[in-house]
Design a protein around this motif. Sequence first.
Motif, PDB file in Angstrom:
ATOM      1  N   GLY A 225       0.813  -1.207   0.000  1.00 47.94           N
ATOM      2  CA  GLY A 225       0.000   0.000   0.000  1.00 47.94           C
ATOM      3  C   GLY A 225       0.846   1.257   0.000  1.00 47.94           C
ATOM      4  O   GLY A 225       2.002   1.248   0.397  1.00 47.94           O
ATOM      5  N   LEU A 226       0.256   2.330  -0.471  1.00 47.24           N
ATOM      6  CA  LEU A 226       0.929   3.624  -0.497  1.00 47.24           C
ATOM      7  C   LEU A 226       0.983   4.177   0.919  1.00 47.24           C
ATOM      8  O   LEU A 226      -0.031   4.268   1.599  1.00 47.24           O
ATOM      9  N   ILE A 227       2.164   4.487   1.391  1.00 47.15           N
ATOM     10  CA  ILE A 227       2.329   5.056   2.723  1.00 47.15           C
ATOM     11  C   ILE A 227       2.254   6.562   2.578  1.00 47.15           C
ATOM     12  O   ILE A 227       2.939   7.155   1.751  1.00 47.15           O
TER      13      ILE A 227
ATOM     14  N   ARG B 127       5.240   9.399   0.697  1.00 41.63           N
ATOM     15  CA  ARG B 127       6.670   9.435   0.999  1.00 41.63           C
ATOM     16  C   ARG B 127       7.467   9.832  -0.233  1.00 41.63           C
ATOM     17  O   ARG B 127       8.471  10.521  -0.134  1.00 41.63           O
ATOM     18  N   ASP B 128       7.023   9.373  -1.407  1.00 42.99           N
ATOM     19  CA  ASP B 128       7.723   9.723  -2.647  1.00 42.99           C
ATOM     20  C   ASP B 128       7.718  11.229  -2.881  1.00 42.99           C
ATOM     21  O   ASP B 128       8.732  11.800  -3.298  1.00 42.99           O
TER      22      ASP B 128
ATOM     23  N   ILE C 186      10.556  16.457  -2.879  1.00 40.60           N
ATOM     24  CA  ILE C 186      10.707  17.836  -2.392  1.00 40.60           C
ATOM     25  C   ILE C 186      12.040  17.994  -1.674  1.00 40.60           C
ATOM     26  O   ILE C 186      12.774  18.967  -1.897  1.00 40.60           O
ATOM     27  N   THR C 187      12.364  17.037  -0.814  1.00 41.30           N
ATOM     28  CA  THR C 187      13.634  17.090  -0.080  1.00 41.30           C
ATOM     29  C   THR C 187      14.810  17.107  -1.040  1.00 41.30           C
ATOM     30  O   THR C 187      15.735  17.919  -0.906  1.00 41.30           O
ATOM     31  N   ASP C 188      14.800  16.211  -2.031  1.00 47.45           N
ATOM     32  CA  ASP C 188      15.890  16.165  -3.012  1.00 47.45           C
ATOM     33  C   ASP C 188      16.020  17.473  -3.775  1.00 47.45           C
ATOM     34  O   ASP C 188      17.121  17.899  -4.122  1.00 47.45           O
ATOM     35  N   ALA C 189      14.880  18.131  -4.044  1.00 41.03           N
ATOM     36  CA  ALA C 189      14.893  19.371  -4.819  1.00 41.03           C
ATOM     37  C   ALA C 189      15.538  20.531  -4.058  1.00 41.03           C
ATOM     38  O   ALA C 189      16.099  21.432  -4.678  1.00 41.03           O
ATOM     39  N   VAL C 190      15.492  20.510  -2.727  1.00 38.22           N
ATOM     40  CA  VAL C 190      16.033  21.636  -1.962  1.00 38.22           C
ATOM     41  C   VAL C 190      17.390  21.335  -1.317  1.00 38.22           C
ATOM     42  O   VAL C 190      18.011  22.235  -0.750  1.00 38.22           O
TER      43      VAL C 190
END
Length: 144
Positions: A2-4, A17-18, A23-27
């Motif tokens: 399932g999608l968390i 989470r994806d 977003i984290t990777d982008a900043v």
Amino acid sequence: MGLITWRSTLYGTEISRDLISTITDAVLEEVSEWRNRPLDKIYPIVFIDGFVSKCRLDGAVNNRTVYVIYGINLEGKKDVLGLYLGEHEGSKFWLQVLTELKNRGLEDVFILCADGLKGLSEAVESAFPKALFQTCIVHMCVCY
């Protein structure tokens, strides 16, 4: 599988989470640039403190100390100088942080305000020998 998701009951929003990872990777690059940016040579007043927060590291949730440093510059404006993550608050880690601030261009602090952590005033004196160490008024109070 399932999608968390992370769900905000306040805003009624779900985020996967994806998406959080994207977003984290982008900043990350901008955060790294901010964290390593040159500092002013003088901050007349610097405040340092640490607080404990739960962090997920290597798949496990642990308590970690977030070290926070902000200064008042010569124009009277607040500037967050850095945020660091450590296992627990200690004067040796603070000395490393203060040394990094010097390496980023900070040459002088007039007053450094902090809690009464054992060994902290000595760490401050080692990094900034001319700085006056002032115990924060909030940390001086004993509440019953």
